[in-house]
Each structure stands twice: as structure tokens, then as C-alpha cells.
Design a protein around this motif. Structure first.
Motif, mmCIF file in Angstrom:
data_model
loop_
_atom_site.group_PDB
_atom_site.id
_atom_site.type_symbol
_atom_site.label_atom_id
_atom_site.label_comp_id
_atom_site.label_asym_id
_atom_site.label_seq_id
_atom_site.Cartn_x
_atom_site.Cartn_y
_atom_site.Cartn_z
ATOM 1 N N TRP A 19 -2.326 -30.739 1.600
ATOM 2 C CA TRP A 19 -1.231 -31.732 1.364
ATOM 3 C C TRP A 19 0.077 -31.198 1.405
ATOM 4 N N GLN A 20 1.124 -32.216 1.829
ATOM 5 C CA GLN A 20 2.490 -31.851 1.622
ATOM 6 C C GLN A 20 3.130 -33.207 0.980
ATOM 7 N N ARG A 21 4.044 -32.809 0.135
ATOM 8 C CA ARG A 21 4.672 -33.887 -0.544
ATOM 9 C C ARG A 21 6.345 -34.010 -0.030
ATOM 10 N N MET A 28 8.605 -36.235 -10.161
ATOM 11 C CA MET A 28 7.853 -37.032 -11.423
ATOM 12 C C MET A 28 6.609 -37.440 -10.855
ATOM 13 N N ASN A 29 6.047 -36.986 -9.727
ATOM 14 C CA ASN A 29 4.703 -37.443 -9.157
ATOM 15 C C ASN A 29 4.712 -38.878 -8.864
ATOM 16 N N ASN A 30 5.872 -39.420 -8.316
ATOM 17 C CA ASN A 30 5.995 -40.794 -7.934
ATOM 18 C C ASN A 30 6.375 -40.847 -6.305
ATOM 19 N N CYS A 31 5.413 -40.036 -5.637
ATOM 20 C CA CYS A 31 5.688 -39.987 -4.161
ATOM 21 C C CYS A 31 4.225 -40.172 -3.443
ATOM 22 N N VAL A 32 4.176 -40.090 -1.988
ATOM 23 C CA VAL A 32 3.038 -40.067 -1.143
ATOM 24 C C VAL A 32 2.806 -38.517 -0.629
ATOM 25 N N GLU A 33 1.672 -38.042 -0.457
ATOM 26 C CA GLU A 33 1.493 -36.693 0.141
ATOM 27 C C GLU A 33 0.831 -36.918 1.291
ATOM 28 N N THR A 34 0.954 -36.409 2.628
ATOM 29 C CA THR A 34 0.369 -36.254 3.767
ATOM 30 C C THR A 34 -0.497 -35.033 4.268
ATOM 31 N N ALA A 35 -1.136 -35.233 4.777
ATOM 32 C CA ALA A 35 -2.010 -34.050 5.463
ATOM 33 C C ALA A 35 -2.560 -34.305 7.004
ATOM 34 N N ALA A 47 -3.524 -38.173 7.127
ATOM 35 C CA ALA A 47 -4.070 -38.839 5.630
ATOM 36 C C ALA A 47 -3.020 -38.834 4.833
ATOM 37 N N VAL A 48 -2.851 -39.949 4.354
ATOM 38 C CA VAL A 48 -1.583 -40.267 3.210
ATOM 39 C C VAL A 48 -2.383 -40.937 1.670
ATOM 40 N N ARG A 49 -2.104 -40.148 0.623
ATOM 41 C CA ARG A 49 -2.483 -40.516 -0.601
ATOM 42 C C ARG A 49 -1.236 -40.469 -1.700
ATOM 43 N N ASP A 50 -1.817 -41.040 -2.629
ATOM 44 C CA ASP A 50 -0.828 -41.254 -3.736
ATOM 45 C C ASP A 50 -0.667 -40.114 -4.586
ATOM 46 N N SER A 51 0.445 -39.259 -4.765
ATOM 47 C CA SER A 51 0.774 -38.144 -5.571
ATOM 48 C C SER A 51 0.065 -37.933 -7.071
ATOM 49 N N LYS A 52 -0.011 -39.279 -7.545
ATOM 50 C CA LYS A 52 -0.360 -39.582 -9.076
ATOM 51 C C LYS A 52 -1.869 -39.391 -9.258
ATOM 52 N N ASN A 53 -2.596 -39.587 -8.094
ATOM 53 C CA ASN A 53 -3.923 -39.602 -8.046
ATOM 54 C C ASN A 53 -4.559 -39.064 -6.892
ATOM 55 N N ALA A 55 -7.234 -37.274 -6.475
ATOM 56 C CA ALA A 55 -8.395 -37.392 -5.882
ATOM 57 C C ALA A 55 -8.901 -38.986 -5.817
ATOM 58 N N GLY A 56 -7.973 -39.670 -5.542
ATOM 59 C CA GLY A 56 -8.155 -41.197 -5.220
ATOM 60 C C GLY A 56 -8.428 -41.242 -3.632
ATOM 61 N N PRO A 57 -8.289 -42.473 -3.295
ATOM 62 C CA PRO A 57 -8.392 -42.678 -1.744
ATOM 63 C C PRO A 57 -7.282 -42.240 -1.104
ATOM 64 N N ALA A 58 -7.631 -42.320 0.310
ATOM 65 C CA ALA A 58 -6.691 -41.654 1.076
ATOM 66 C C ALA A 58 -6.672 -42.502 2.522
ATOM 67 N N LEU A 59 -5.413 -43.281 3.013
ATOM 68 C CA LEU A 59 -5.329 -43.975 4.209
ATOM 69 C C LEU A 59 -5.308 -42.983 5.335
ATOM 70 N N LEU A 60 -5.790 -43.574 6.362
ATOM 71 C CA LEU A 60 -5.752 -42.568 7.597
ATOM 72 C C LEU A 60 -5.396 -43.091 8.625
ATOM 73 N N PHE A 61 -4.410 -42.444 9.549
ATOM 74 C CA PHE A 61 -3.583 -43.119 10.755
ATOM 75 C C PHE A 61 -3.583 -42.187 11.797
ATOM 76 N N SER A 62 -3.608 -42.705 12.815
ATOM 77 C CA SER A 62 -3.445 -42.088 14.088
ATOM 78 C C SER A 62 -2.005 -41.614 14.336
ATOM 79 N N PRO A 63 -1.566 -40.589 15.145
ATOM 80 C CA PRO A 63 -0.169 -40.059 15.092
ATOM 81 C C PRO A 63 0.761 -41.360 15.621
ATOM 82 N N GLY A 64 0.383 -41.998 16.616
ATOM 83 C CA GLY A 64 1.460 -43.021 17.114
ATOM 84 C C GLY A 64 1.547 -43.946 16.012
ATOM 85 N N PRO A 65 0.896 -44.721 15.538
ATOM 86 C CA PRO A 65 1.200 -45.689 14.574
ATOM 87 C C PRO A 65 1.838 -45.114 13.282
#
Length: 74
Positions: A19-21, A28-35, A47-53, A55-65
Motif C-alpha cells: 500500500w502507498q499513501r 493525519m490518516n485522512n487519505c486514501v492508499e492504493t496498491a 486497490a484503493v482503501r481508506d487509510s483510517k481503516n 483492515a476495511g474494504p478496498a475498491l478495485l479498479f482496472s487501470p484505464g478507469p
């Protein structure tokens, strides 16, 4: 043909994800992280997740969108 999953309920299930922020995060942990996923059935997706959570869900995107979304923010 199986539809691409749009999310995973817990980002901890994404084994090997590094994961990268954003460099613009203020610490302040108010960002998103991607991997970028590079193994298994989800290989090539972003994958994109909330840096505050981390262990929570992650949204998945293909590169183009994802690139279209980021470009529209600029």
C-alpha cells in the motif's frame, strides 16, 4: 465469463499488496492508499482503501478507469 469484482470486504485479504499513501497526505490518516495487485485472480487491478481503516474494504479498479478518474481530478 465472470464479472470483475468491484471490491473486497477486507483489504487484509489482498495478500502481498504494498500500500502507498499519497505524498500530499498530511499525516493525519485522512487519505486514501492504493496498491497495484500483481498476483492471483486480481492481478493487474488497482486497490484503493481508506487509510483510517486499513483492515476495511478496498475498491478495485482496472487501470484505464482509474487513470481517467485521476486525470479528471487534475
Amino acid at each position: 465469463m465472470t464479472a470483475m469484482p468491484r471490491y473486497v470486504p477486507s483489504s487484509t485479504t489482498l495478500q502481498g499488496a504494498r500500500w502507498q499513501r499519497s505524498s500530499r497526505s498530511n499525516g493525519m490518516n485522512n487519505c486514501v492508499e492504493t496498491a497495484t495487485l500483481d498476483s492471483g485472480a486480481l492481478s493487474g487491478l488497482l486497490a484503493v482503501r481508506d487509510s483510517k481503516n486499513t483492515a476495511g474494504p478496498a475498491l478495485l479498479f482496472s487501470p484505464g478507469p482509474w487513470e481517467t478518474f485521476v486525470d479528471s481530478l487534475r
